[in-house]
Design a protein around this motif. Structure first.
Motif, PDB file in Angstrom:
ATOM      1  N   ASN A   2       0.834  -1.192   0.000  1.00 37.90           N
ATOM      2  CA  ASN A   2       0.000   0.000   0.000  1.00 37.90           C
ATOM      3  C   ASN A   2       0.869   1.241   0.000  1.00 37.90           C
ATOM      4  OD1 ASN A   2      -2.445  -1.404   0.078  1.00 37.90           O
ATOM      5  ND2 ASN A   2      -2.339  -1.617   2.303  1.00 37.90           N
ATOM      6  N   MET A   3       0.456   2.245  -0.746  1.00 30.29           N
ATOM      7  CA  MET A   3       1.215   3.483  -0.874  1.00 30.29           C
ATOM      8  C   MET A   3       0.540   4.579  -0.056  1.00 30.29           C
ATOM      9  SD  MET A   3       3.706   5.229  -2.282  1.00 30.29           S
ATOM     10  CE  MET A   3       4.280   4.357  -3.743  1.00 30.29           C
ATOM     11  N   LYS A   4       1.284   5.168   0.861  1.00 31.18           N
ATOM     12  CA  LYS A   4       0.784   6.299   1.630  1.00 31.18           C
ATOM     13  C   LYS A   4       1.220   7.588   0.943  1.00 31.18           C
ATOM     14  CE  LYS A   4       0.967   3.873   6.062  1.00 31.18           C
ATOM     15  NZ  LYS A   4       1.546   3.869   7.424  1.00 31.18           N
ATOM     16  N   ILE A   5       0.244   8.324   0.437  1.00 37.65           N
ATOM     17  CA  ILE A   5       0.525   9.531  -0.341  1.00 37.65           C
ATOM     18  C   ILE A   5      -0.075  10.738   0.370  1.00 37.65           C
ATOM     19  CG2 ILE A   5       0.250  10.699  -2.562  1.00 37.65           C
ATOM     20  CD1 ILE A   5      -0.046   7.946  -3.854  1.00 37.65           C
ATOM     21  N   LEU A   6       0.723  11.787   0.506  1.00 39.60           N
ATOM     22  CA  LEU A   6       0.253  13.049   1.056  1.00 39.60           C
ATOM     23  C   LEU A   6       0.363  14.112  -0.031  1.00 39.60           C
ATOM     24  CD1 LEU A   6      -0.603  14.820   3.531  1.00 39.60           C
ATOM     25  CD2 LEU A   6       1.842  15.210   3.915  1.00 39.60           C
ATOM     26  N   VAL A   7      -0.652  14.952  -0.142  1.00 35.73           N
ATOM     27  CA  VAL A   7      -0.636  16.037  -1.122  1.00 35.73           C
ATOM     28  C   VAL A   7      -0.677  17.365  -0.398  1.00 35.73           C
ATOM     29  CG1 VAL A   7      -1.792  17.123  -3.079  1.00 35.73           C
ATOM     30  CG2 VAL A   7      -1.770  14.626  -2.872  1.00 35.73           C
ATOM     31  N   PHE A   8       0.376  18.161  -0.596  1.00 35.81           N
ATOM     32  CA  PHE A   8       0.390  19.523  -0.081  1.00 35.81           C
ATOM     33  C   PHE A   8      -0.026  20.419  -1.244  1.00 35.81           C
ATOM     34  CE2 PHE A   8       2.710  23.547   0.948  1.00 35.81           C
ATOM     35  CZ  PHE A   8       2.027  23.852   2.102  1.00 35.81           C
ATOM     36  N   GLY A   9      -1.325  20.608  -1.348  1.00 40.04           N
ATOM     37  CA  GLY A   9      -1.843  21.344  -2.491  1.00 40.04           C
ATOM     38  C   GLY A   9      -3.336  21.560  -2.379  1.00 40.04           C
ATOM     39  N   SER A  10      -3.858  22.341  -3.282  1.00 35.32           N
ATOM     40  CA  SER A  10      -5.282  22.679  -3.285  1.00 35.32           C
ATOM     41  C   SER A  10      -6.123  21.534  -3.827  1.00 35.32           C
ATOM     42  CB  SER A  10      -5.512  23.938  -4.124  1.00 35.32           C
ATOM     43  OG  SER A  10      -5.207  23.660  -5.491  1.00 35.32           O
ATOM     44  N   TYR A  11      -7.443  21.677  -3.681  1.00 36.57           N
ATOM     45  CA  TYR A  11      -8.361  20.665  -4.208  1.00 36.57           C
ATOM     46  C   TYR A  11      -8.251  20.581  -5.730  1.00 36.57           C
ATOM     47  CZ  TYR A  11     -12.745  18.292  -5.355  1.00 36.57           C
ATOM     48  OH  TYR A  11     -13.679  17.425  -5.864  1.00 36.57           O
ATOM     49  N   ASP A  12      -8.132  21.730  -6.383  1.00 36.23           N
ATOM     50  CA  ASP A  12      -7.991  21.737  -7.840  1.00 36.23           C
ATOM     51  C   ASP A  12      -6.700  21.052  -8.269  1.00 36.23           C
ATOM     52  OD1 ASP A  12     -10.389  23.041  -8.250  1.00 36.23           O
ATOM     53  OD2 ASP A  12      -9.492  25.045  -8.272  1.00 36.23           O
ATOM     54  N   ILE A  14      -5.204  18.578  -6.684  1.00 33.56           N
ATOM     55  CA  ILE A  14      -5.407  17.137  -6.544  1.00 33.56           C
ATOM     56  C   ILE A  14      -6.195  16.580  -7.726  1.00 33.56           C
ATOM     57  CG2 ILE A  14      -6.664  15.405  -5.202  1.00 33.56           C
ATOM     58  CD1 ILE A  14      -5.811  16.707  -2.694  1.00 33.56           C
ATOM     59  N   LYS A  15      -7.207  17.309  -8.176  1.00 31.81           N
ATOM     60  CA  LYS A  15      -8.037  16.832  -9.288  1.00 31.81           C
ATOM     61  C   LYS A  15      -7.223  16.625 -10.557  1.00 31.81           C
ATOM     62  CE  LYS A  15     -11.351  19.851  -9.522  1.00 31.81           C
ATOM     63  NZ  LYS A  15     -12.631  20.456  -9.981  1.00 31.81           N
ATOM     64  N   THR A  26      -3.405   4.707  -0.209  1.00 32.30           N
ATOM     65  CA  THR A  26      -4.062   3.857   0.774  1.00 32.30           C
ATOM     66  C   THR A  26      -5.413   4.444   1.177  1.00 32.30           C
ATOM     67  OG1 THR A  26      -1.895   3.188   1.611  1.00 32.30           O
ATOM     68  CG2 THR A  26      -3.797   2.760   3.023  1.00 32.30           C
ATOM     69  N   ASP A  27      -5.435   5.747   1.411  1.00 36.84           N
ATOM     70  CA  ASP A  27      -6.661   6.466   1.744  1.00 36.84           C
ATOM     71  C   ASP A  27      -6.947   7.483   0.646  1.00 36.84           C
ATOM     72  OD1 ASP A  27      -6.860   5.190   4.333  1.00 36.84           O
ATOM     73  OD2 ASP A  27      -5.191   6.482   4.926  1.00 36.84           O
ATOM     74  N   ASN A  28      -8.153   8.031   0.655  1.00 32.56           N
ATOM     75  CA  ASN A  28      -8.463   9.087  -0.296  1.00 32.56           C
ATOM     76  C   ASN A  28      -7.526  10.267  -0.099  1.00 32.56           C
ATOM     77  OD1 ASN A  28     -10.605   7.637  -1.374  1.00 32.56           O
ATOM     78  ND2 ASN A  28     -12.051   8.442   0.126  1.00 32.56           N
ATOM     79  N   LEU A  29      -7.080  10.861  -1.210  1.00 32.63           N
ATOM     80  CA  LEU A  29      -6.173  11.995  -1.122  1.00 32.63           C
ATOM     81  C   LEU A  29      -6.894  13.197  -0.532  1.00 32.63           C
ATOM     82  CD1 LEU A  29      -4.319  11.722  -4.554  1.00 32.63           C
ATOM     83  CD2 LEU A  29      -3.621  10.838  -2.346  1.00 32.63           C
ATOM     84  N   VAL A  30      -6.233  13.854   0.411  1.00 28.22           N
ATOM     85  CA  VAL A  30      -6.801  15.016   1.071  1.00 28.22           C
ATOM     86  C   VAL A  30      -5.915  16.211   0.808  1.00 28.22           C
ATOM     87  CG1 VAL A  30      -7.465  16.022   3.282  1.00 28.22           C
ATOM     88  CG2 VAL A  30      -7.810  13.581   2.874  1.00 28.22           C
TER      89      VAL A  30
END
Length: 332
Positions: A2-12, A14-15, A26-30
């Motif tokens: 499983n890959m744990k991914i963190l996004v430091f960024g806006s909702y747009d 991420i899209k 692993t979880d939905n990107l937040v």
């Protein structure tokens, strides 16, 4: 894996990431857009890969912070360049300027630097997925290394004859237990025990029988200790047991019970040989003026053990402050 991914960024932001990245997480990107919130998240649940939106305030600062955290060096940090003025500069200045920007980004802490250009969306997505694969391999190698180190540490801290923790493990664990006891304001004690007249066993039956007797003794001790008690082979036929959440009076009770279960039944070495043994024990409890490494605590317990052996063996001796000067209390 499983890959744990963190996004430091806006909702747009991420899209616009490739669908495969969403599927790999692993979880939905937040979307995390605050630097301090991102740092807290990383420290709480370390990700494998971080996508960082360059146009977000604190993006370069986050890359630099990660680079300074030695314990987080396994995290693969991907800086995605989406700042409009930088995209214009790239189109005007060519590949040499592009190379300079990449060098600067890597120097500032990023592990990869990717341009998010709409006209090159397919190429951008391929680069992101490629870096995701790099991050996956990096994370897997790190996990493999941790597992190997854990195995090596377990070998280094285990006594090969009895499978108990060894003296080196005690030197690591005792200060930790002392710190925990003091921070939580809970009692802690330890006992040292020694097999009475063990040399006679080796002289009469040989060292192989002596070794087997120690193995059987450790098995009996281990099966009769409480969940919070941690035994160690201190050396030869001498053992130390750390007694967490245990007062001096309770430690004496533990010592007396161990003495009884060792002495009440002989040890069957084989079908033809059984050996009766007894043990002597010294008990001491943590005091305010004990050093952080536990040397003074060990010394008091050892003094109690010596007193128990001098007074006839097969005894439990405890150290109690019944007056301004310390006195010894024996349990037989």
């Amino acid at each position: 894996m499983n890959m744990k991914i963190l996004v430091f960024g806006s909702y747009d932001f991420i899209k616009k990431l490739p669908d495969q990245i969403h599927e790999s997480a692993t979880d939905n990107l937040v979307a995390i857009t605050d630097f301090h919130q991102a740092v807290a998240q990383i420290q709480t649940a370390s990700p494998d890969v971080i996508f960082v939106q360059a146009s977000l305030n604190g993006s370069i600062e986050l890359c630099g912070w990660l680079k300074e955290q030695t314990q987080l060096s396994c995290i693969h940090c991907i800086l995605v360049e989406d700042r409009p003025h930088q995209l214009v500069q790239r189109s005007e200045n060519g590949w040499e300027w592009d190379l300079d920007m990449t060098t600067a980004a890597l120097h500032q802490g990023a592990d990869a630097y990717i341009w998010q250009v709409q006209t090159e969306e397919t190429a951008t997505h391929h680069l992101m997925l490629g870096q995701l694969t790099v991050g996956l391999r990096k994370a897997q190698k790190y996990r493999d290394l941790l597992e190997k180190n854990h195995i090596l540490s377990a070998i280094a801290l285990a006594d090969s004859l009895t499978d108990l923790n060894n003296r080196r493990a005690l030197e690591w664990e005792l200060p930790r237990q002392i710190t925990k006891a003091r921070n939580q304001n809970i009692p802690m004690s330890l006992l040292i025990l020694d097999v009475d007249y063990f040399k006679r066993v080796n002289d009469q039956y040989g060292h192989l029988v002596g070794d087997r007797l120690l193995q059987l003794l450790c098995t009996r001790l281990r099966h009769n200790l409480r969940s919070q008690d941690t035994p160690f082979r201190y050396g030869g036929e001498e053992f130390v047991v750390l007694l967490a959440h245990t007062t001096g009076e309770e430690a004496l009770i533990v010592g007396e019970r161990l003495k009884r279960i060792v002495g009440e039944q002989p040890f069957g070495i084989n079908s033809k040989l059984t050996i009766d043994i007894t043990i002597s024990l010294g008990v001491a409890s943590l005091e305010n003026d004990d050093d952080e490494q536990g040397m003074s605590l060990l010394h008091r317990a050892d003094q109690c053990l010596l007193a128990a052996k001098k007074s006839g063996r097969n005894r439990v001796m405890g150290w109690h402050h019944l007056s301004p000067s310390p006195t010894l209390e024996a349990v037989s």
